[in-house]
Design an enzyme around this catalytic site. Structure first.
Site, PDB file in Angstrom:
ATOM      1  N   HIS A  83       0.859  -1.200   0.000  1.00  0.00           N
ATOM      2  CA  HIS A  83       0.000   0.000   0.000  1.00  0.00           C
ATOM      3  C   HIS A  83       0.884   1.235   0.000  1.00  0.00           C
ATOM      4  O   HIS A  83       1.960   1.237   0.616  1.00  0.00           O
ATOM      5  CB  HIS A  83      -0.977   0.008   1.187  1.00  0.00           C
ATOM      6  CG  HIS A  83      -0.338   0.138   2.540  1.00  0.00           C
ATOM      7  ND1 HIS A  83       0.028   1.352   3.083  1.00  0.00           N
ATOM      8  CD2 HIS A  83      -0.012  -0.790   3.474  1.00  0.00           C
ATOM      9  CE1 HIS A  83       0.539   1.159   4.291  1.00  0.00           C
ATOM     10  NE2 HIS A  83       0.543  -0.136   4.549  1.00  0.00           N
ATOM     11  N   ASP A  85      -0.264   4.481   0.775  1.00  0.00           N
ATOM     12  CA  ASP A  85      -0.643   5.537   1.724  1.00  0.00           C
ATOM     13  C   ASP A  85       0.145   5.346   3.027  1.00  0.00           C
ATOM     14  O   ASP A  85       0.708   4.275   3.275  1.00  0.00           O
ATOM     15  CB  ASP A  85      -2.157   5.516   2.003  1.00  0.00           C
ATOM     16  CG  ASP A  85      -2.646   4.208   2.618  1.00  0.00           C
ATOM     17  OD1 ASP A  85      -2.189   3.135   2.175  1.00  0.00           O
ATOM     18  OD2 ASP A  85      -3.475   4.246   3.556  1.00  0.00           O
ATOM     19  N   ASP A 115       6.726   1.459   6.691  1.00  0.00           N
ATOM     20  CA  ASP A 115       5.313   1.082   6.512  1.00  0.00           C
ATOM     21  C   ASP A 115       4.679   1.989   5.487  1.00  0.00           C
ATOM     22  O   ASP A 115       4.117   2.998   5.832  1.00  0.00           O
ATOM     23  CB  ASP A 115       4.584   1.176   7.856  1.00  0.00           C
ATOM     24  CG  ASP A 115       3.133   0.767   7.753  1.00  0.00           C
ATOM     25  OD1 ASP A 115       2.757   0.163   6.740  1.00  0.00           O
ATOM     26  OD2 ASP A 115       2.370   1.069   8.680  1.00  0.00           O
ATOM     27  N   GLU A 150      -5.008   1.822   2.885  1.00  0.00           N
ATOM     28  CA  GLU A 150      -4.838   0.725   3.849  1.00  0.00           C
ATOM     29  C   GLU A 150      -4.927   1.236   5.278  1.00  0.00           C
ATOM     30  O   GLU A 150      -5.464   0.575   6.160  1.00  0.00           O
ATOM     31  CB  GLU A 150      -3.494   0.021   3.619  1.00  0.00           C
ATOM     32  CG  GLU A 150      -3.364  -1.314   4.343  1.00  0.00           C
ATOM     33  CD  GLU A 150      -2.870  -1.230   5.783  1.00  0.00           C
ATOM     34  OE1 GLU A 150      -3.035  -2.206   6.531  1.00  0.00           O
ATOM     35  OE2 GLU A 150      -2.312  -0.172   6.171  1.00  0.00           O
ATOM     36  N   GLU A 151      -4.375   2.435   5.504  1.00  0.00           N
ATOM     37  CA  GLU A 151      -4.256   2.926   6.877  1.00  0.00           C
ATOM     38  C   GLU A 151      -5.581   3.425   7.456  1.00  0.00           C
ATOM     39  O   GLU A 151      -5.640   3.765   8.630  1.00  0.00           O
ATOM     40  CB  GLU A 151      -3.201   4.050   6.948  1.00  0.00           C
ATOM     41  CG  GLU A 151      -1.781   3.605   6.564  1.00  0.00           C
ATOM     42  CD  GLU A 151      -1.130   2.674   7.596  1.00  0.00           C
ATOM     43  OE1 GLU A 151      -1.784   2.359   8.617  1.00  0.00           O
ATOM     44  OE2 GLU A 151       0.015   2.257   7.362  1.00  0.00           O
ATOM     45  N   GLU A 177       3.050  -6.979   3.479  1.00  0.00           N
ATOM     46  CA  GLU A 177       3.756  -6.534   4.686  1.00  0.00           C
ATOM     47  C   GLU A 177       3.408  -7.427   5.879  1.00  0.00           C
ATOM     48  O   GLU A 177       2.531  -8.277   5.805  1.00  0.00           O
ATOM     49  CB  GLU A 177       3.358  -5.092   5.016  1.00  0.00           C
ATOM     50  CG  GLU A 177       1.876  -4.959   5.391  1.00  0.00           C
ATOM     51  CD  GLU A 177       1.462  -3.537   5.714  1.00  0.00           C
ATOM     52  OE1 GLU A 177       2.314  -2.747   6.148  1.00  0.00           O
ATOM     53  OE2 GLU A 177       0.282  -3.212   5.530  1.00  0.00           O
TER      54      GLU A 177
HETATM   55 ZN   LIG Z   1       1.261  -0.902   6.407  1.00  0.00          ZN
END
Ligand SMILES: [Zn+2]
Length: 448
Positions: A83, A85, A115, A150-151, A177
């Site tokens: 991802h 974002d 991340d 995703e976040e 991840e």
């Molecule tokens: Zn992540």
């Protein structure tokens, strides 16, 4: 490296580091995300290299990227998932700009360095580098999927893609991840492969009483005081569960089988691991092997001078894959006292966890690669206490094996963990080279 045409070509590692620097300079803090420019950039790189790339959006300006490189013969679809974002960054807490992207003293600096723009960059660079140099799958297909959102729940990202475009994102194996950072126990080296994610079964515990004036305690029956003893019991957590990943982790770290007929043996195996690896147990092994109950919010009277007739506490409850609402009720009863009739339990959210088996081609490939690059190291299965896009793909495609594996060792598990969603996030250049090498190797190993 110099090509025959005399053009200086970058190595894969250099290409991945440069791409990471570029990605870190796109502000994709979610909300609002604004993933468009970063995704256009990635799509361009993959198209130029020979991929068919497509941008699909649930909301204007927030596309997901799906790129495909088809082979000549039928075979498995291997997907690189990530991802683009990130979570926000409070610049005042950082010693450099969160959108720097600069390479300083062997580190690439910026929000997303762990991340997970590092993995976006290494997966995309590996795929593009292979295709640009003429590689095509001998069988099957290589897919690169870079999601938005995703976040903030994946409603415009992986969840939406899997529900609305399943045929475009279907894969047999996906690497995402959630695992891959080295940890050591007494000099032995382990790389976690994240095989699953816990479920979320948040609930409220509620006590009832009788309202009355706050100046005279005996006028009412205070619901808050009825709830308090239950709340105090949540200092304890439910006992560990004999999950497949947990048993395998213990087998490979403590070095023995757990006697599953004896619940005490699981507790003592975990205690053995805690003695030699306390951090690992606290942050990963224990949460992944038990139902966790964490009180987060409490609500009682609406007024300062009214004895509450009702009091509620919200419990953030995370559950190993394979367990559901019935098991949660049982574990809660064990902790707060069996079937306390004065306390009601009401679920607010029931999302089951899921996991992939720690066996098969992808698992064997990872062990084979580790055998070449870090021969004394062992791959071990872990389960994420939190959540990631992997969940939606496992849920949508029954047979799809999804692992979190993003190998790194200069910043090991305990050095990397505080950087995720934290200040001064960064990636080590040597780790970027290591990861990019893995993704390139994996595509060739699985697809020929
Ligand atoms: Zn992540």
């Amino acid at each position: 490296m110099e090509s025959s045409a005399g053009v200086v070509r970058e190595s894969l590692g250099e290409e991945a580091v440069e791409l990471l620097s570029e990605l870190l300079r796109f502000d994709t803090v979610n909300p609002p995300g604004n993933e468009g420019p970063a995704q256009e950039h990635l799509a361009g790189i993959l198209r130029d290299a020979g991929f068919e790339a497509e941008l699909l959006e649930a909301e204007p300006g927030r596309p997901n990227l799906i790129a495909r490189l088809e082979g000549d013969a039928p075979g498995p679809t291997l997907g690189f998932l990530s991802h683009v974002d990130t979570v926000p960054a409070d610049e005042s807490e950082w010693s450099f700009s969160p959108w720097s992207g600069d390479v300083v003293d062997g580190f690439v600096l910026g929000r997303g360095g762990q991340d997970m723009k590092d993995q976006v960059a290494t997966e995309v660079a590996a795929a593009a580098h292979l295709a640009r140099n003429g590689w095509r799958p001998a069988r099957g297909e290589l897919k690169v999927i870079v999601t938005a959102d995703e976040e903030a729940g994946a409603h415009k990202g992986a969840k939406w893609l899997c529900e609305n475009h399943p045929d475009k994102v279907r894969a047999d194996m996906l690497v995402n991840e959630g695992g891959g950072a080295l940890f050591e126990i007494e000099g032995r080296r382990f790389y976690p492969v994240s095989v699953g994610e816990k479920g979320v079964f948040r609930f409220k515990l509620r006590a009832h009483g009788r309202a009355g004036h706050g100046s005279v305690p005996s006028l009412g029956d205070n619901a808050l005081l009825r709830l308090a003893p239950t709340l105090a019991r949540l200092v304890e957590q439910p006992p560990p569960e004999a999950t497949p990943a947990g048993l395998e982790l213990l087998r490979r770290t403590v070095g023995r089988e757990v006697d599953q007929t004896n619940p005490g043996d699981l507790v003592s195996a975990l205690a053995e691991l805690r003695r030699i690896a306390p951090q690992l147990v606290a942050y990963l092994a224990e949460p992944m092997m038990r139902v966790t109950l964490v009180p987060t919010r409490i609500h009682a009277s609406e007024k300062d001078n009214v004895i509450p007739s009702r009091a509620e506490v919200v419990i953030d409850c995370r559950v190993p894959p394979g367990l559901g609402a019935d098991e949660v009720r049982e574990r809660v009863a064990e902790v707060i006292g069996a079937h306390n009739p004065q306390i009601e339990l009401e679920f607010m959210e029931e999302v089951s966890g899921n996991e992939s088996p720690f066996e098969g081609d992808l698992r064997e490939a990872i062990s084979e690669w580790l055998g070449e690059v870090d021969p004394d190291a062992t791959a071990v299965p872990t389960v994420m206490p939190g959540f990631s896009d992997s969940h939606w793909f496992r849920k949508a495609f029954d047979s799809c094996v999804v692992y979190g594996f993003h190998p790194q060792r200069e910043l090991d598990m305990f050095a990397a963990a505080p950087l995720v969603h934290g200040a001064d996030e960064r990636a080590a250049v040597s780790d970027i080279e290591f990861e990019a090498d893995f993704y390139s190797w994996l595509a060739q190993r699985i697809l020929g």
